[in-house]
Design a protein around this motif. Structure first.
Motif, PDB file in Angstrom:
ATOM      1  N   THR A 102       0.911  -1.235  -0.145  1.00 56.80           N
ATOM      2  CA  THR A 102      -0.195   0.207  -0.136  1.00 56.80           C
ATOM      3  C   THR A 102       0.647   1.125   0.060  1.00 56.80           C
ATOM      4  N   ALA A 103       0.174   2.041  -0.627  1.00 60.91           N
ATOM      5  CA  ALA A 103       1.031   3.542  -0.525  1.00 60.91           C
ATOM      6  C   ALA A 103      -0.216   4.512  -0.394  1.00 60.91           C
ATOM      7  N   GLY A 104      -0.671   4.911   0.546  1.00 59.75           N
ATOM      8  CA  GLY A 104      -1.832   5.775   0.681  1.00 59.75           C
ATOM      9  C   GLY A 104      -2.996   4.883   0.017  1.00 59.75           C
ATOM     10  N   SER A 105      -3.782   5.487  -0.797  1.00 59.70           N
ATOM     11  CA  SER A 105      -4.848   4.679  -1.492  1.00 59.70           C
ATOM     12  C   SER A 105      -4.323   3.866  -2.727  1.00 59.70           C
ATOM     13  N   THR A 106      -3.233   3.960  -2.796  1.00 66.22           N
ATOM     14  CA  THR A 106      -2.828   3.195  -4.006  1.00 66.22           C
ATOM     15  C   THR A 106      -2.299   1.542  -3.778  1.00 66.22           C
ATOM     16  N   LEU A 107      -2.740   0.785  -4.559  1.00 62.12           N
ATOM     17  CA  LEU A 107      -2.379  -0.607  -4.143  1.00 62.12           C
ATOM     18  C   LEU A 107      -1.176  -0.966  -5.396  1.00 62.12           C
ATOM     19  N   ARG A 108       0.053  -1.245  -4.987  1.00 62.22           N
ATOM     20  CA  ARG A 108       1.092  -1.486  -5.941  1.00 62.22           C
ATOM     21  C   ARG A 108       1.149  -3.062  -5.714  1.00 62.22           C
ATOM     22  N   VAL A 109       1.196  -3.620  -7.031  1.00 65.36           N
ATOM     23  CA  VAL A 109       1.244  -5.062  -7.222  1.00 65.36           C
ATOM     24  C   VAL A 109       2.460  -5.488  -8.196  1.00 65.36           C
ATOM     25  N   THR A 110       3.539  -5.902  -7.518  1.00 59.81           N
ATOM     26  CA  THR A 110       4.746  -6.004  -8.321  1.00 59.81           C
ATOM     27  C   THR A 110       4.905  -7.456  -8.285  1.00 59.81           C
ATOM     28  N   GLY A 111       5.591  -8.042  -9.408  1.00 61.10           N
ATOM     29  CA  GLY A 111       5.980  -9.228  -9.408  1.00 61.10           C
ATOM     30  C   GLY A 111       7.416  -9.598  -8.839  1.00 61.10           C
ATOM     31  N   PRO A 112       7.830 -10.873  -9.137  1.00 61.25           N
ATOM     32  CA  PRO A 112       9.360 -11.084  -8.559  1.00 61.25           C
ATOM     33  C   PRO A 112      10.327 -10.164  -8.976  1.00 61.25           C
ATOM     34  N   ASN A 113      11.439  -9.845  -8.225  1.00 65.05           N
ATOM     35  CA  ASN A 113      12.225  -8.866  -8.524  1.00 65.05           C
ATOM     36  C   ASN A 113      11.894  -7.371  -9.200  1.00 65.05           C
ATOM     37  N   GLY A 114      10.609  -7.086  -8.414  1.00 65.78           N
ATOM     38  CA  GLY A 114       9.848  -5.657  -9.405  1.00 65.78           C
ATOM     39  C   GLY A 114       9.726  -5.836 -10.389  1.00 65.78           C
ATOM     40  N   THR A 115       9.281  -7.090 -11.210  1.00 72.44           N
ATOM     41  CA  THR A 115       8.851  -6.946 -12.390  1.00 72.44           C
ATOM     42  C   THR A 115       7.236  -6.857 -12.531  1.00 72.44           C
ATOM     43  N   THR A 116       6.762  -6.578 -13.740  1.00 73.29           N
ATOM     44  CA  THR A 116       5.467  -6.278 -13.890  1.00 73.29           C
ATOM     45  C   THR A 116       4.611  -7.591 -13.828  1.00 73.29           C
ATOM     46  N   PRO A 117       3.841  -7.764 -12.911  1.00 70.47           N
ATOM     47  CA  PRO A 117       3.316  -9.262 -12.915  1.00 70.47           C
ATOM     48  C   PRO A 117       2.293  -9.387 -14.103  1.00 70.47           C
ATOM     49  N   GLU A 118       2.244 -10.529 -14.482  1.00 68.90           N
ATOM     50  CA  GLU A 118       1.136 -11.022 -15.447  1.00 68.90           C
ATOM     51  C   GLU A 118       0.025 -11.480 -14.648  1.00 68.90           C
ATOM     52  N   LEU A 119      -1.221 -10.953 -14.848  1.00 65.67           N
ATOM     53  CA  LEU A 119      -2.410 -10.967 -14.145  1.00 65.67           C
ATOM     54  C   LEU A 119      -3.441 -11.389 -15.190  1.00 65.67           C
ATOM     55  N   THR A 120      -4.224 -12.373 -14.572  1.00 66.52           N
ATOM     56  CA  THR A 120      -5.498 -12.696 -15.486  1.00 66.52           C
ATOM     57  C   THR A 120      -6.398 -11.767 -15.619  1.00 66.52           C
ATOM     58  N   ASP A 121      -7.398 -11.882 -16.452  1.00 67.91           N
ATOM     59  CA  ASP A 121      -8.374 -10.848 -16.637  1.00 67.91           C
ATOM     60  C   ASP A 121      -9.100 -10.807 -15.326  1.00 67.91           C
ATOM     61  N   GLU A 122      -9.540 -12.005 -14.762  1.00 62.49           N
ATOM     62  CA  GLU A 122     -10.393 -12.258 -13.493  1.00 62.49           C
ATOM     63  C   GLU A 122      -9.603 -11.822 -12.327  1.00 62.49           C
ATOM     64  N   GLU A 123      -8.197 -11.830 -12.128  1.00 62.61           N
ATOM     65  CA  GLU A 123      -7.694 -11.239 -11.018  1.00 62.61           C
ATOM     66  C   GLU A 123      -7.544  -9.739 -11.287  1.00 62.61           C
ATOM     67  N   ILE A 124      -7.575  -9.143 -12.464  1.00 67.22           N
ATOM     68  CA  ILE A 124      -7.685  -7.645 -12.519  1.00 67.22           C
ATOM     69  C   ILE A 124      -8.953  -7.077 -12.069  1.00 67.22           C
ATOM     70  N   THR A 125      -9.925  -7.934 -12.633  1.00 60.46           N
ATOM     71  CA  THR A 125     -11.352  -7.425 -12.226  1.00 60.46           C
ATOM     72  C   THR A 125     -11.627  -7.451 -10.745  1.00 60.46           C
ATOM     73  N   THR A 126     -11.045  -8.608  -9.888  1.00 58.97           N
ATOM     74  CA  THR A 126     -11.068  -8.642  -8.462  1.00 58.97           C
ATOM     75  C   THR A 126     -10.402  -7.670  -7.828  1.00 58.97           C
ATOM     76  N   ILE A 127      -9.238  -7.227  -8.389  1.00 55.92           N
ATOM     77  CA  ILE A 127      -8.670  -6.400  -7.837  1.00 55.92           C
ATOM     78  C   ILE A 127      -9.235  -4.960  -7.609  1.00 55.92           C
ATOM     79  N   LYS A 128      -9.566  -4.676  -8.878  1.00 52.59           N
ATOM     80  CA  LYS A 128     -10.642  -3.424  -8.999  1.00 52.59           C
ATOM     81  C   LYS A 128     -12.000  -3.215  -8.184  1.00 52.59           C
ATOM     82  N   ALA A 129     -12.318  -4.489  -8.047  1.00 46.17           N
ATOM     83  CA  ALA A 129     -13.562  -4.566  -7.258  1.00 46.17           C
ATOM     84  C   ALA A 129     -13.507  -4.650  -5.887  1.00 46.17           C
ATOM     85  N   ARG A 130     -12.513  -5.231  -5.465  1.00 43.42           N
ATOM     86  CA  ARG A 130     -11.925  -5.316  -4.146  1.00 43.42           C
ATOM     87  C   ARG A 130     -10.942  -4.456  -3.670  1.00 43.42           C
ATOM     88  N   LYS A 131     -10.582  -3.571  -4.265  1.00 43.08           N
ATOM     89  CA  LYS A 131      -9.393  -2.758  -3.782  1.00 43.08           C
ATOM     90  C   LYS A 131      -9.476  -2.284  -2.290  1.00 43.08           C
TER      91      LYS A 131
END
Length: 87
Positions: A43-72
């Motif tokens: 967390t960074a205030g009202s921001t949710l930071r999602v990072t992959g191993p070693n700080g990479t951009t994670p590969e997320l499924t459409d379902e994961e992205i939808t759940t992240i947005k809905a449950r932020k």
């Protein structure tokens, strides 16, 4: 302890943590699944930071992205949660 909440025709299963935090089960399961894949949430205030191993951009499924947005708000609370000490 878990509980159920009904909104419209959708039933949401909830988990209550020590200290009173209540969160939907799907948000908790998402965090576990991401953690299992080495994906970190911070967390960074009202921001949710999602990072992959070693700080990479994670590969997320459409379902994961939808759940992240809905449950932020719940994900922010879960990531920041610290259990109170046992009595």
């Amino acid at each position: 302890m878990s509980a159920n909440q009904i909104k419209g025709n959708v039933k949401t299963e909830l988990i209550e943590f020590r200290g009173g935090l209540v969160a939907p089960v799907d948000a908790v399961r998402l965090l576990w699944a991401l953690e299992d894949r080495g994906i970190r949430c911070q967390t960074a205030g009202s921001t949710l930071r999602v990072t992959g191993p070693n700080g990479t951009t994670p590969e997320l499924t459409d379902e994961e992205i939808t759940t992240i947005k809905a449950r932020k708000p719940h994900l922010l609370a879960l990531v920041a949660y610290q259990a109170p000490p046992l009595p």
